[in-house]
Structures are given as structure tokens and as C-alpha cells.
Design a protein around this motif. Sequence first.
Motif, PDB file in Angstrom:
ATOM      1  N   PRO A 232       0.799  -1.229   0.000  1.00 53.62           N
ATOM      2  CA  PRO A 232       0.000   0.000   0.000  1.00 53.62           C
ATOM      3  C   PRO A 232       0.829   1.274   0.000  1.00 53.62           C
ATOM      4  CG  PRO A 232      -0.730  -1.532   1.710  1.00 53.62           C
ATOM      5  CD  PRO A 232       0.599  -2.022   1.227  1.00 53.62           C
ATOM      6  N   ASP A 233       2.145   1.131   0.147  1.00 53.06           N
ATOM      7  CA  ASP A 233       3.046   2.283   0.130  1.00 53.06           C
ATOM      8  C   ASP A 233       2.714   3.263   1.254  1.00 53.06           C
ATOM      9  OD1 ASP A 233       5.219   3.678  -0.823  1.00 53.06           O
ATOM     10  OD2 ASP A 233       4.043   4.860  -2.244  1.00 53.06           O
TER      11      ASP A 233
ATOM     12  N   GLY B 275       4.365  -1.936   5.436  1.00 53.06           N
ATOM     13  CA  GLY B 275       4.696  -3.211   4.828  1.00 53.06           C
ATOM     14  C   GLY B 275       3.587  -3.823   4.001  1.00 53.06           C
ATOM     15  N   PRO B 276       3.875  -5.009   3.395  1.00 52.04           N
ATOM     16  CA  PRO B 276       2.934  -5.652   2.477  1.00 52.04           C
ATOM     17  C   PRO B 276       1.655  -6.130   3.161  1.00 52.04           C
ATOM     18  CG  PRO B 276       5.162  -6.505   2.189  1.00 52.04           C
ATOM     19  CD  PRO B 276       5.167  -5.704   3.448  1.00 52.04           C
ATOM     20  N   VAL B 277       0.643  -6.335   2.334  1.00 48.98           N
ATOM     21  CA  VAL B 277      -0.671  -6.804   2.782  1.00 48.98           C
ATOM     22  C   VAL B 277      -1.079  -7.983   1.911  1.00 48.98           C
ATOM     23  CG1 VAL B 277      -3.132  -6.232   2.886  1.00 48.98           C
ATOM     24  CG2 VAL B 277      -1.427  -4.568   3.654  1.00 48.98           C
ATOM     25  N   LEU B 278      -1.603  -9.030   2.548  1.00 45.48           N
ATOM     26  CA  LEU B 278      -2.229 -10.127   1.810  1.00 45.48           C
ATOM     27  C   LEU B 278      -3.711  -9.790   1.667  1.00 45.48           C
ATOM     28  CD1 LEU B 278      -2.201 -13.006   0.553  1.00 45.48           C
ATOM     29  CD2 LEU B 278      -2.779 -13.865   2.839  1.00 45.48           C
ATOM     30  N   VAL B 279      -4.173  -9.661   0.430  1.00 43.70           N
ATOM     31  CA  VAL B 279      -5.563  -9.281   0.176  1.00 43.70           C
ATOM     32  C   VAL B 279      -6.481 -10.454   0.516  1.00 43.70           C
ATOM     33  CG1 VAL B 279      -7.222  -8.520  -1.558  1.00 43.70           C
ATOM     34  CG2 VAL B 279      -4.872  -7.651  -1.609  1.00 43.70           C
ATOM     35  N   ARG B 280      -7.479 -10.165   1.337  1.00 42.19           N
ATOM     36  CA  ARG B 280      -8.457 -11.194   1.720  1.00 42.19           C
ATOM     37  C   ARG B 280      -9.794 -10.993   0.999  1.00 42.19           C
ATOM     38  NH1 ARG B 280      -7.328 -13.332   6.952  1.00 42.19           N
ATOM     39  NH2 ARG B 280      -5.364 -14.443   6.789  1.00 42.19           N
TER      40      ARG B 280
ATOM     41  N   ASP C 160      -2.775   3.737  -3.326  1.00 48.45           N
ATOM     42  CA  ASP C 160      -1.840   3.712  -4.454  1.00 48.45           C
ATOM     43  C   ASP C 160      -1.048   2.400  -4.440  1.00 48.45           C
ATOM     44  OD1 ASP C 160      -2.530   6.282  -5.348  1.00 48.45           O
ATOM     45  OD2 ASP C 160      -1.198   7.200  -3.871  1.00 48.45           O
ATOM     46  N   ALA C 161      -1.694   1.353  -3.980  1.00 48.34           N
ATOM     47  CA  ALA C 161      -0.997   0.080  -3.804  1.00 48.34           C
ATOM     48  C   ALA C 161      -0.555  -0.494  -5.143  1.00 48.34           C
ATOM     49  CB  ALA C 161      -1.913  -0.913  -3.085  1.00 48.34           C
ATOM     50  N   ARG C 162       0.493  -1.324  -5.071  1.00 46.88           N
ATOM     51  CA  ARG C 162       0.950  -2.063  -6.258  1.00 46.88           C
ATOM     52  C   ARG C 162       1.115  -3.526  -5.870  1.00 46.88           C
ATOM     53  NH1 ARG C 162       5.491   0.416  -4.127  1.00 46.88           N
ATOM     54  NH2 ARG C 162       7.355  -0.877  -3.930  1.00 46.88           N
ATOM     55  N   ARG C 163       0.900  -4.380  -6.843  1.00 47.79           N
ATOM     56  CA  ARG C 163       0.999  -5.823  -6.608  1.00 47.79           C
ATOM     57  C   ARG C 163       2.467  -6.236  -6.552  1.00 47.79           C
ATOM     58  NH1 ARG C 163      -1.577  -7.118 -10.477  1.00 47.79           N
ATOM     59  NH2 ARG C 163      -3.668  -7.566  -9.648  1.00 47.79           N
ATOM     60  N   LEU C 164       2.815  -7.016  -5.509  1.00 46.82           N
ATOM     61  CA  LEU C 164       4.173  -7.540  -5.365  1.00 46.82           C
ATOM     62  C   LEU C 164       4.265  -9.003  -5.764  1.00 46.82           C
ATOM     63  CD1 LEU C 164       5.086  -6.041  -1.855  1.00 46.82           C
ATOM     64  CD2 LEU C 164       5.642  -5.091  -4.110  1.00 46.82           C
ATOM     65  N   ALA C 165       3.240  -9.765  -5.465  1.00 47.56           N
ATOM     66  CA  ALA C 165       3.245 -11.210  -5.729  1.00 47.56           C
ATOM     67  C   ALA C 165       1.826 -11.710  -5.515  1.00 47.56           C
ATOM     68  CB  ALA C 165       4.230 -11.928  -4.789  1.00 47.56           C
TER      69      ALA C 165
ATOM     70  N   VAL D 150       6.611 -15.740   1.316  1.00 47.72           N
ATOM     71  CA  VAL D 150       6.644 -15.163  -0.010  1.00 47.72           C
ATOM     72  C   VAL D 150       7.786 -14.160  -0.050  1.00 47.72           C
ATOM     73  CG1 VAL D 150       4.985 -13.327   0.555  1.00 47.72           C
ATOM     74  CG2 VAL D 150       5.280 -14.039  -1.814  1.00 47.72           C
ATOM     75  N   LYS D 151       8.532 -14.192  -1.140  1.00 46.65           N
ATOM     76  CA  LYS D 151       9.684 -13.305  -1.281  1.00 46.65           C
ATOM     77  C   LYS D 151       9.374 -12.283  -2.361  1.00 46.65           C
ATOM     78  CE  LYS D 151      14.754 -13.457  -1.477  1.00 46.65           C
ATOM     79  NZ  LYS D 151      15.942 -14.340  -1.594  1.00 46.65           N
ATOM     80  N   THR D 152       9.455 -11.010  -1.986  1.00 44.39           N
ATOM     81  CA  THR D 152       9.172  -9.928  -2.917  1.00 44.39           C
ATOM     82  C   THR D 152      10.288  -8.896  -2.828  1.00 44.39           C
ATOM     83  OG1 THR D 152       7.999  -8.486  -1.379  1.00 44.39           O
ATOM     84  CG2 THR D 152       6.723 -10.279  -2.352  1.00 44.39           C
ATOM     85  N   ARG D 153      10.133  -7.805  -3.575  1.00 44.46           N
ATOM     86  CA  ARG D 153      11.108  -6.717  -3.513  1.00 44.46           C
ATOM     87  C   ARG D 153      11.121  -6.070  -2.132  1.00 44.46           C
ATOM     88  NH1 ARG D 153       8.161  -2.756  -7.745  1.00 44.46           N
ATOM     89  NH2 ARG D 153       7.815  -4.787  -8.733  1.00 44.46           N
ATOM     90  N   ALA D 154      10.039  -6.302  -1.354  1.00 40.92           N
ATOM     91  CA  ALA D 154       9.999  -5.755  -0.012  1.00 40.92           C
ATOM     92  C   ALA D 154      10.649  -6.685   1.007  1.00 40.92           C
ATOM     93  CB  ALA D 154       8.550  -5.499   0.401  1.00 40.92           C
ATOM     94  N   GLY D 155      11.089  -7.850   0.558  1.00 38.89           N
ATOM     95  CA  GLY D 155      11.758  -8.781   1.457  1.00 38.89           C
ATOM     96  C   GLY D 155      11.010 -10.087   1.595  1.00 38.89           C
ATOM     97  N   LEU D 156      11.372 -10.845   2.624  1.00 36.61           N
ATOM     98  CA  LEU D 156      10.770 -12.149   2.904  1.00 36.61           C
ATOM     99  C   LEU D 156       9.721 -11.987   3.992  1.00 36.61           C
ATOM    100  CD1 LEU D 156      11.145 -15.164   2.044  1.00 36.61           C
ATOM    101  CD2 LEU D 156      12.621 -15.408   4.072  1.00 36.61           C
TER     102      LEU D 156
END
Length: 366
Positions: A267-268, A272-277, A302-307, A355-361
Motif C-alpha cells: 500500500p506504500d 509493509g505488504p498486505v495479503l488481500v483477503r 496507491d498500492a501495487r501488486r508484489l506477488a 513469499v519473497k518480494t522486492r519488499a523482502g521475505l
Amino acid sequence: MSDSESREFCPRCGDPVPARAKPLPGAPRDRDARLCDACYFDDYEMIDAPDRIEVLVCSGCGAVQRGNRWVDVGARDYTDVAVDEVSEALGVHVDARNVTWAVDPEQVDETTIRMHCQFTGVVRETPLEASAVVPVKISRGTCDRCGRIAGGYYNAIVQVRADGRTPTPEERNRAVEIAEAYIADRESAGDRNAFITEIEEVDDGVDVRISTTQMGQGAATRIVRELGGSVENYPTLVTEDGDGNEVYRVTYAVRLPEFTPGDVIDPDDGDGPVLVRSVSGNLKGVRLASGAAYEEPFEGTDARRLATRDDAAETTVVTVEDDHAVQVLDPETYAATTVPRPAFFDPDAETTPVVKTRAGLHLLPD
């Protein structure tokens, strides 16, 4: 007054008539009530049956034409149709009580059924029987509804698309199922104008052509209610009816959300990342770093998809360091890596999905 003076006599034959209860003031008077039983039954007919019944049945859906309209009767075959039509056409005298009847259909040929009807009842405390034979002629035709379907008639198009992507096969199938279930419910409620003319798969989604604009709107609203997103309508003038009124065909453009349940997004906002439910209404999910609930309107992110969850891998839990950190093996390098410990993590687990993304593990909930 003597008994002979108070006794009533049949106006037809002159025989004495048993005393009967007089009607209440204002109640209708039955002229036949003054007749003796013999004269009354001379003219009495317990049932009124037509000499012949002709039935027009739609060869497509089985509806029966009654007057100027078509009626869904739910019959299994033409014999059921004949029984229903005879039941509607037969009349039973108002004075008959405890009436029972049975019907024995006789199939004469493919389109003619002879209905043998047997009645019993009680009139003036006298048990009576009556019978009638009613031929039923079945003709086959096409109802207005089936004619429209065959002619490709529709007044609404529900276009299912997605924002910044193409709908998944699951989303396409579910959108069609929702539309079909809605139209089926309207059909079950007796709405003969409810039908889907065509379902067309296109490169960027699916188009559903529906009979009326009102039902197109209803289907689109239910798709958005479950799958999320928004809907806009675009009317197009196609013709004028016999009274000069403009007739519009309306396209309902369903735009599904950019994200789907199972997406891992950033979500910037620094947390940190969010798992969409869920994407129904607002964007809802769980923070992977903390396990906290996340909810924001689509317009404000302004979220972007990481994985996606499909990118997850099962890895080994090395050790639980404290309430805020856990050490796991990186599924790519097999190096022990310390990651945030979210609330959904089971400290007794030996393995966990990551899950490993550009934001880390990050750990994922099971």
C-alpha cells in the motif's frame, strides 16, 4: 295455523316438499329450493364440462397459452397439461358438497388425449355420481419468450472487465454464475421476460446479453456486490415502439478491482505488504509484518501488486527469536533469515509458507 296450511308444495308436480330453513333476511333466494327432490334432480347437473378443449403448448419451454398470455404450468408431459386444463375448465354445481373426482387419461394419438372424469358428491343429503369425457387436443407452437430467445433479442449487455488486468477464469465463471442464478430466480418467481440470450467470452472479459435493462442492472449489481469493483451504464437508442416512445439498449460496464484475494500488495504507507483477503466494498486484508487487519477504500490507495499467494513456498522455521521476530530459511538461498513475527504465526510450527518480494521475505497465514 294447521300443518296442512303451513306445508309447502312443489310448484312443478304438486307433491309436498319437506320444510327447509328459510334464508336469512337479505340473503339470495334459490328458486329451485321450492322444488321436491324428484323435480330438482330431473334438471340437476353436478358438473359442467366442455365438449372439447384445445391447448396450445410451447414446444420450447412447455408453457401453455391461456387467452392472450403464456403461462408456465410446470407439467412433465402433455398428459399433465391435459389434466391441468381439464381441471381449470370443469365446473361443479354450487350446491354439491364433499365433492371428489378422479381422471383417467386415454392417449388417443400423439396430440389427442381423452380425459375420463368421474365425480362423486352429496346434494340435498343424497349421494350422487357424475361422469364426463372431455377430449383434449394438443397443438404445438412457440411462445413469445422462446421466440425472442431464438431471435437473439436482448435489451442489456453486462460487460465484465477488470481494472488494469484481465479477469481471471474464476472471476469470469463466477460472474456468469451470478447472472444465471439471478435470472433463474426471476424465472422461478414467474417472470417470463427473464432470460439470458447469449454469453460471449472475449479477450478482456465476458459479455452477458440479458432480456431487459432492469434485469441487466440487477445482474451487474450482484456481480459487483460479490466480486467488488464498480458498474457504470451506457444507454444507446435503438428504436421507437408503436407509441413513439424511445427504446434504449443499455450496456452495464462492470469494472472489477485491480487486485484479487490472494494478491500480496504494497500500500506504500510504510507498514509493509498486505495479503488481500477481500475486494468486496473496500480493499481488505492482513498485514504480513504484524498480522493486523487492513482496510482501505479503493479510491484512496496507491498500492501495487508484489506477488500472489501462488508464489509462496513452504520453508523451515529455524527458531523463534522473540515476540517480534522469527528465523526461517530463505527458500532460494537456504540462508537463515530473520523476519517479522506476525500475530497469525504459530510458534510451534516446524514449517511455514513464505513469499519473497522486492519488499523482502514475509510469512503468510496458512
